[in-house]
Design a protein around this motif. Sequence first.
Motif, PDB file in Angstrom:
ATOM      1  N   ASP A 170       0.818  -1.216  -0.059  1.00 27.17           N
ATOM      2  CA  ASP A 170       0.264   0.005  -0.272  1.00 27.17           C
ATOM      3  C   ASP A 170       0.820   1.090   0.209  1.00 27.17           C
ATOM      4  O   ASP A 170       0.910   2.357  -0.935  1.00 27.17           O
ATOM      5  CB  ASP A 170      -0.911  -0.185   1.055  1.00 27.17           C
ATOM      6  N   TYR A 171       2.143   0.933   0.268  1.00 21.55           N
ATOM      7  CA  TYR A 171       3.243   2.400   1.122  1.00 21.55           C
ATOM      8  C   TYR A 171       3.941   2.684  -0.629  1.00 21.55           C
ATOM      9  O   TYR A 171       3.069   3.866  -1.118  1.00 21.55           O
ATOM     10  CB  TYR A 171       3.984   1.961   1.671  1.00 21.55           C
ATOM     11  N   GLU A 193       0.253  12.830   2.196  1.00 23.27           N
ATOM     12  CA  GLU A 193       0.910  12.410   3.758  1.00 23.27           C
ATOM     13  C   GLU A 193       1.592  10.673   3.745  1.00 23.27           C
ATOM     14  O   GLU A 193      -0.102  10.444   3.427  1.00 23.27           O
ATOM     15  CB  GLU A 193       0.333  12.839   5.105  1.00 23.27           C
ATOM     16  N   TRP A 194       1.917  10.028   4.391  1.00 22.00           N
ATOM     17  CA  TRP A 194       1.106   8.361   4.398  1.00 22.00           C
ATOM     18  C   TRP A 194       0.003   7.930   5.417  1.00 22.00           C
ATOM     19  O   TRP A 194       0.282   9.072   6.845  1.00 22.00           O
ATOM     20  CB  TRP A 194       2.561   7.656   4.345  1.00 22.00           C
ATOM     21  N   GLU A 195      -0.396   7.844   5.582  1.00 19.50           N
ATOM     22  CA  GLU A 195      -1.770   7.180   6.282  1.00 19.50           C
ATOM     23  C   GLU A 195      -1.998   7.028   7.807  1.00 19.50           C
ATOM     24  O   GLU A 195      -2.311   8.051   8.261  1.00 19.50           O
ATOM     25  CB  GLU A 195      -2.467   5.602   5.800  1.00 19.50           C
ATOM     26  N   GLU A 199      -4.200  10.017   9.814  1.00 18.77           N
ATOM     27  CA  GLU A 199      -4.752   9.523  11.045  1.00 18.77           C
ATOM     28  C   GLU A 199      -4.489  10.117  12.446  1.00 18.77           C
ATOM     29  O   GLU A 199      -5.472  10.372  13.568  1.00 18.77           O
ATOM     30  CB  GLU A 199      -4.936   7.278  11.478  1.00 18.77           C
ATOM     31  N   ALA A 200      -3.397  10.187  12.699  1.00 20.98           N
ATOM     32  CA  ALA A 200      -2.969  11.007  13.936  1.00 20.98           C
ATOM     33  C   ALA A 200      -3.020  12.317  14.102  1.00 20.98           C
ATOM     34  O   ALA A 200      -3.841  12.795  15.224  1.00 20.98           O
ATOM     35  CB  ALA A 200      -1.160  10.744  14.053  1.00 20.98           C
ATOM     36  N   ALA A 201      -3.193  12.701  12.770  1.00 19.59           N
ATOM     37  CA  ALA A 201      -3.567  14.035  12.471  1.00 19.59           C
ATOM     38  C   ALA A 201      -5.466  14.737  12.885  1.00 19.59           C
ATOM     39  O   ALA A 201      -5.522  15.584  13.243  1.00 19.59           O
ATOM     40  CB  ALA A 201      -3.578  15.208  11.224  1.00 19.59           C
ATOM     41  N   GLU A 202      -6.267  13.116  12.616  1.00 22.69           N
ATOM     42  CA  GLU A 202      -7.694  13.689  12.983  1.00 22.69           C
ATOM     43  C   GLU A 202      -8.030  13.213  14.304  1.00 22.69           C
ATOM     44  O   GLU A 202      -7.142  12.901  15.163  1.00 22.69           O
ATOM     45  CB  GLU A 202      -8.562  12.726  12.049  1.00 22.69           C
TER      46      GLU A 202
END
Lengths: 221, 318
Positions: B301-302, B309-311, B315-318
Amino acid sequence: MKPREIRLSTTPTAEDIAALRLGDIVYLDGLMYTAREGVYMRALEEKANIPMELPSESAANFHCSPAATIRPDGSFNMGAVTATASFRFAKWLPEWMAKTGAKLIIGKGGMTSRDYKQYFVPNGAVYLTTVGYGTGALLGRGVDNVEAVHWHEELGLAQAMWVLKCNRMGPFIVASDLEGNCLFERENERIAQNLDRLYEGTKPAVLKRYGETDDRSDELI
Amino acid sequence: MISIDLIQSTAETLMDKAAIEIPEDYLDGLKAAAKTEEGELSAFVLDAMLKNYEAAKEDRRAMCGDTGTPRWYVKMGNETQIEGGPIALETALRRATANRTNGVPLRPNRVHPLWRTDHNNNVGIGAPEIEYGYEPGGEWIDLITVHKGGLFGTDYRMLFPSDGIEGIKRFYLDCLVAFGKRGLACQPAIIGIGLGGCKDTCMVLGKRAACLRVVGSRNTDPRVAELEDELKELGNSIGMGAMGFVGKNMVIDTHIEVGYCHTGGMQMSVHAFCLSSRRAVARIFADGRVEYRTDPDWFTDYQRRETVEWEPVMEAAE
């Protein structure tokens, strides 16, 4: 129907060759030499003396560079053996055949029926194709030993003239006959009958390329 | 820290494996093809190839005398450190290539394009190619060697959106028919297709689609996967088999990889990975473990990521 299997000498008689039919499976016995562009250029264009007695020692020219190496003590390590595509050597073959009396041209993919009719048939020669391609391990097993390697310093290992002693080396497939018929062209004709149906619904690319038309003034669109 | 000696010795083992052992996924695909082949000559050829793989393994001899042009794909986890750094790594891979060209032996295929200079070891200017990829996390290095044949079966074309899927099919057929005649592509093959990117990346994607994915794998985009199925079927309905003889097995599998391209274009490349689909893979860990496999597992997937940005960061930003 299973194809016929035939054992053939690398110095075959005219009768041996006349008996071969398109699609026969052949196994070879005797000496065979590799020769491709490097050997042809050196022997025919630079007029170097061919370091073998041809065709008495061998009438079998293999379009091949083996996966092999020469050990520091001068002995050989012969691994896999596979042919390279022969159509690229058409410019040298008529002169080579005349000079060496080669009766078996062995390689990949065959030549055209035009080549066969022009200089194979008059020389009593036929074309044998390797199988696969790439039955390199099976063909390697059919090499009893390497008799000599000529011109490896001048041409490199891949282009050198390797002289191989063959013992039931194969399989090969007879791809031309003494009427100049071509096995691959026969197959291509059969396959071509299906192609229109296959391409149905597709249309040529919006931007054409030279090569798809021979008219260099063509706008290509 | 990954030991440089371990990298070189593993690379040497991989050179041998790639040349000698047909990968299991391709072998299974070819066995399945052999069962269905009705063309008399094509069936003989497939049977001979299956015997050839056995002979190669028994004799520890290369499968094919044309052992292709060895190259390396190197992938690392984000925390990986290599003893001696990237220069030592490249030296180790060049040494492994040269040593095993003489050791297996392989055919020394690599020459200068103009002067035809042959070092008899498959090493020279730009040879072997070494390409890199990275993955988030982990301290390991994947060494992947591919010895793809180098002459026939590959083509590129700039198509345009108005050519559409039918244009893709037509160019695909053109390639298979042209290179399939007389068996120049050494089919049945794994066909890799690159779509999009720029010209160079389109070629890279197609080559990787052929060489770095296993038979049976499908693109993670379901519509691309559907096109893969359709093109595989199309290739096997040409009526051409092994060596260009009448037959029904031209393609063992078809893989497509895509990259974002110029808005006006639809670049396409086609690559054929042959009857001797030479690839071998090993993962080396910092603690000295080495795991051999045949699936490069390149297209994670990468590698196919679409966003800035990588996932995990997203996620951390959400």
